[in-house]
Design a protein around this motif. Sequence first.
Motif, short mmCIF file in Angstrom:
data_model
loop_
_atom_site.label_atom_id
_atom_site.label_comp_id
_atom_site.label_asym_id
_atom_site.label_seq_id
_atom_site.Cartn_x
_atom_site.Cartn_y
_atom_site.Cartn_z
N UNK A 10 6.11 -2.61 -0.61
CA UNK A 10 6.80 -2.12 -1.79
C UNK A 10 7.20 -3.23 -2.74
N UNK A 11 6.75 -4.43 -2.52
CA UNK A 11 7.08 -5.53 -3.44
C UNK A 11 6.43 -5.28 -4.79
N UNK A 12 7.27 -5.28 -5.81
CA UNK A 12 6.77 -5.02 -7.16
C UNK A 12 7.86 -5.36 -8.16
N UNK A 68 3.18 7.25 -9.25
CA UNK A 68 2.85 8.66 -9.05
C UNK A 68 3.13 9.03 -7.60
N UNK A 69 3.87 10.11 -7.41
CA UNK A 69 4.16 10.60 -6.07
C UNK A 69 3.46 11.94 -5.85
N UNK A 70 3.51 12.45 -4.63
CA UNK A 70 2.84 13.71 -4.30
C UNK A 70 3.88 14.78 -4.00
N UNK A 71 3.49 16.04 -4.19
CA UNK A 71 4.44 17.15 -4.08
C UNK A 71 4.87 17.42 -2.64
N UNK A 80 10.25 10.29 5.63
CA UNK A 80 10.78 9.54 4.48
C UNK A 80 11.00 10.44 3.27
N UNK A 81 10.09 11.39 3.06
CA UNK A 81 10.29 12.36 1.98
C UNK A 81 9.65 12.01 0.66
N UNK A 82 9.30 10.76 0.42
CA UNK A 82 8.68 10.37 -0.84
C UNK A 82 7.47 9.49 -0.54
N UNK A 83 6.31 9.95 -0.96
CA UNK A 83 5.08 9.17 -0.75
C UNK A 83 4.38 9.00 -2.09
N UNK A 84 3.78 7.84 -2.26
CA UNK A 84 2.99 7.61 -3.47
C UNK A 84 1.58 8.15 -3.28
N UNK A 85 0.93 8.44 -4.39
CA UNK A 85 -0.41 9.02 -4.37
C UNK A 85 -1.46 7.95 -4.07
N UNK A 86 -2.68 8.39 -3.82
CA UNK A 86 -3.82 7.50 -3.71
C UNK A 86 -4.39 7.24 -5.10
N UNK A 87 -4.74 6.00 -5.39
CA UNK A 87 -5.43 5.67 -6.62
C UNK A 87 -6.92 5.72 -6.31
N UNK A 120 -1.40 3.59 -3.94
CA UNK A 120 -0.89 3.23 -5.26
C UNK A 120 0.34 2.34 -5.11
N UNK A 121 0.32 1.20 -5.77
CA UNK A 121 1.44 0.27 -5.68
C UNK A 121 2.70 0.82 -6.35
N UNK A 122 3.83 0.33 -5.88
CA UNK A 122 5.11 0.73 -6.47
C UNK A 122 5.22 0.19 -7.89
#
Length: 197
Positions: A10-12, A68-71, A80-87, A120-122
């Motif tokens: 998550x480094x960004x 971008x996150x997923x539904x 965790x409840x929050x995931x980022x999408x695939x690029x 997808x990066x943070x």
Amino acid sequence: TQFPYNTNLDRSVSGFDLPNIFSGSFVYDIPIGKGKAFSTHNRFVDYIAGNWQLGGILSLHSGTPFDVTVTNGDTAGTGNGTERANLLTTSNIYAQGQDPTIYLNPAAFGVPALETYGNLGRNSLRTASFHNLDLSLTRNFPLKERINLNFRADAFNLSNSVVFGQPQNVLGNSNFGVVTSTANTERQIQFSMKLSF
């Protein structure tokens, strides 16, 4: 944090990172009137037309970061409840159509497979850059030795430019990639007078 056991993923940049910022201002005495470069040689006209001052502030900066996150939220199954999408592609991430409110290309993103994290990066995406010009016109009218009337006209967002805000960034939402708000306000003009004595 998408993966609490490896926070390096998550480094960004921070959510308010602005790598490029420019802010400039000016004040200009309009050279019209008695004793100025341009004079009407008419005392009354010089009094009305002279001694005006023009000022402005120009602000420019980069867009703000987002991702971008997923539904369904927890494709990795970690709770965790929050995931980022695939690029899915590194090109054509941003929409190229005629509609400026459609900012992201939905085909560039996908939902990660079950028990996997999105790649997808943070904060790897950015909103549109910000630009704004404010302008003011002022004049001080001396009425008597100790009495002055100050007139001021201000125009905020003089060009009435639209700066789009962050698009809908939840993959699966019907408005995904669409901008539904602005990061600035429409042109506003105000007039004011102040009597000082």
